[in-house]
Write a protein that holds these residues in place. Structure first.
Motif, mmCIF file in Angstrom:
data_model
loop_
_atom_site.group_PDB
_atom_site.id
_atom_site.type_symbol
_atom_site.label_atom_id
_atom_site.label_comp_id
_atom_site.label_asym_id
_atom_site.label_seq_id
_atom_site.Cartn_x
_atom_site.Cartn_y
_atom_site.Cartn_z
ATOM 1 N N UNK A 23 0.872 -1.184 0.000
ATOM 2 C CA UNK A 23 0.000 0.000 0.000
ATOM 3 C C UNK A 23 0.900 1.222 0.000
ATOM 4 N N UNK A 24 0.659 2.111 -0.959
ATOM 5 C CA UNK A 24 1.546 3.233 -1.163
ATOM 6 C C UNK A 24 0.749 4.527 -1.196
ATOM 7 N N UNK A 25 1.067 5.452 -0.271
ATOM 8 C CA UNK A 25 0.382 6.749 -0.257
ATOM 9 C C UNK A 25 1.330 7.845 -0.717
ATOM 10 N N UNK A 26 0.820 8.732 -1.552
ATOM 11 C CA UNK A 26 1.640 9.880 -1.947
ATOM 12 C C UNK A 26 0.715 11.065 -2.262
ATOM 13 N N UNK A 27 1.309 12.204 -2.585
ATOM 14 C CA UNK A 27 0.501 13.369 -2.948
ATOM 15 C C UNK A 27 -0.041 13.202 -4.361
ATOM 16 N N UNK A 28 -1.205 13.784 -4.624
ATOM 17 C CA UNK A 28 -1.860 13.562 -5.907
ATOM 18 C C UNK A 28 -0.994 14.006 -7.096
ATOM 19 N N UNK A 29 -0.274 15.119 -6.949
ATOM 20 C CA UNK A 29 0.543 15.569 -8.089
ATOM 21 C C UNK A 29 1.731 14.628 -8.309
ATOM 22 N N UNK A 30 2.278 14.105 -7.221
ATOM 23 C CA UNK A 30 3.352 13.113 -7.335
ATOM 24 C C UNK A 30 2.807 11.830 -7.963
ATOM 25 N N UNK A 31 1.589 11.452 -7.574
ATOM 26 C CA UNK A 31 0.983 10.232 -8.124
ATOM 27 C C UNK A 31 0.821 10.344 -9.638
ATOM 28 N N UNK A 32 0.320 11.483 -10.086
ATOM 29 C CA UNK A 32 0.094 11.680 -11.521
ATOM 30 C C UNK A 32 1.417 11.532 -12.289
ATOM 31 N N UNK A 33 2.469 12.138 -11.754
ATOM 32 C CA UNK A 33 3.775 12.041 -12.418
ATOM 33 C C UNK A 33 4.268 10.599 -12.437
ATOM 34 N N UNK A 34 4.087 9.876 -11.323
ATOM 35 C CA UNK A 34 4.546 8.488 -11.265
ATOM 36 C C UNK A 34 3.736 7.585 -12.192
#
Ligand code: NAP
Ligand code: MG
Length: 400
Positions: free
Chosen positions: A244-255
């Motif tokens: 399970x991996x949580x990150x910020x939405x803008x970081x998620x989009x880039x990843x």
């Protein structure tokens, strides 16, 4: 050849227009010759919904709670034009909305990946599944157009009269303001549905919000996910070898753009709305998506992500040939049959679902497809089949 037996019925929700035509073809050519198909049939076609004052929709959702697995055909959500077309007593609500309200779930959508229909993002090798929270936020907001100088406040009044107040803004001129809400209960269900689904399909789960900016609202989503994960799922995830991996939405989009795919991306309501359209169009088409509603109690409803394909239906009624893609509807059936098999310990049924999916994909990869795919495929000189011809071609592959 003896047919595959079923022990528990599937809840079958029939629907409208072109998808209703496909529904029958799929049953006749791809299912009934191989399976002693047991279903509890609910006709969610608009005429029947009107005749029963929409009780049939409620009954079908209740039956899903009883049996655990449903398969649904696309249905018309009435608008003004449908009122006259079907001479309706009322503008009945969207059946999907009604069913979702009763089952209280999360919708998971994943592209069906086929060689020859390449994703626009070239490094995406595996499907990306979007899990969209379907309650609250901007979809149940309250808005004000601020006419001029003055202040806007958020006020909570408890049943005992206690007040919490927060200044939104001191306006020196005109502007806008909006209030949104969500519920811990709903966020908890969302989280559990996502964790369960990740375990089900053994894929990592990503979740992202803007908690650095929204320190109470989005942060609550983050905290609820983390608390439930730590208390109920951490060990199960470790045992399944997933993360399970949580990150910020803008970081998620880039990843996401740089990833290979092969995971579930849980999104808040608005993010899920926007991102699922991006993912599906980047992978090819809505007719090449699976869609399943998973309730926190573990009830499953499989459907196609697209609508009833009205324009093709009107052509069909005029006796003209159609080339409507049945893949998403076929995969709704295979998803439901596989889950039924899994719950009943019916290996044959699960294997049949796998074979039918393989036959569908193989048929397309051999260059036989409907018009919508022929327009976007990298396969040279594809054979464009009509609606029925495509299903018959899959039946042939399946028999082989
Ligand atoms: P639609 O059925 O999704 O179709 C829109 C267009 O997308 C079609 O005209 C067709 O394009 C293309 N398309 C969609 N599915 C296709 C398929 N399987 N094969 C080939 N092409 C496909 O949306 P709509 O026509 O706007 O809506 C019709 C009805 O569906 C509405 O009454 C709406 O309420 C209902 N609806 C139901 C659901 C659901 O039950 N899950 C979801 C959405 C909408 P071309 O015409 O260019 O070939
Ligand atoms: Mg949308």
């Amino acid at each position: 050849m003896s047919k595959i037996q079923m022990t528990t019925p599937l809840v079958e929700m029939d629907g409208d227009e072109m998808t209703r035509i496909l529904w029958k073809m799929i049953k006749d050519d791809l299912l009934l010759p191989f399976i002693d198909l047991k279903t509890e049939y609910y006709d969610l076609g608009l005429e029947k919904r009107n005749e029963t004052d929409d009780q049939i929709t409620i009954d079908s959702a209740e039956a899903t709670k009883k049996y655990g697995v449903a398969v649904k055909c696309a249905t018309i959500t009435p608008n003004a034009a449908r009122m006259t077309e079907y001479d309706l007593k009322e503008m009945w609500k969207s059946p999907n909305g009604t069913i979702r309200a009763i089952l209280d779930g999360t919708v998971f959508r994943a592209p069906i990946v086929v060689k020859g229909i390449e994703p626009v993002v070239k490094n995406w090798k595996k499907p990306i599944t979007i899990a969209r929270h379907a309650y609250g936020d901007v979809y149940k907001n309250a808005e004000i157009k601020v006419p001029g100088p003055g202040k806007v406040e958020l006020v909570y009044t408890g049943e005992d009269g206690t007040e919490i107040k927060e200044l939104v803004h001191n306006y020196t001129g005109a502007g806008v303001a909006q209030g949104m809400h969500n519920l811990d209960n709903s966020i908890e269900s969302f989280a559990r549905s996502c964790f369960n689904y990740a375990l089900d399909i053994r894929q990592d789960l990503w979740f992202a919000t803007k908690d650095t900016i929204s320190k109470k609202y989005d942060h609550t989503f983050k905290d609820i996910f983390q608390d439930i994960f730590d208390a109920e799922y951490k060990e199960k995830f470790e045992a399944a070898g997933i993360v399970y991996f949580y990150t910020l939405i803008d970081d998620a989009v880039a990843r996401v753009m740089k990833s290979e795919g092969g995971y579930i991306w849980a999104c808040k309501n608005y993010d899920g709305d926007v991102m699922s359209d991006m993912i599906s169009s980047a992978f090819g088409s809505l007719a090449m998506m699976t869609s399943v509603l998973v309730s926190p109690q573990g009830f499953y409803e499989y459907e196609a992500a697209h609508g009833t394909v009205q324009r093709h239906y009107y052509k069909h009624l005029k006796g003209e040939e159609t080339s409507t893609n049945s893949v998403a509807t076929i995969f709704a059936w295979t998803g439901a049959l596989r889950k039924r098999g899994e719950l009943d310990g019916n290996k044959e049924l699960m294997e049949f679902a796998d074979k039918l999916e393989k036959a569908t994909i193989q048929t397309i990869e051999e260059g036989k497809m409907t018009k919508d795919l022929a327009l976007i495929t990298s396969i040279e000189n594809p054979t464009v089949l009509n609606s029925e011809g495509f299903i018959k071609a899959i039946a042939e592959t399946l028999c082989k």
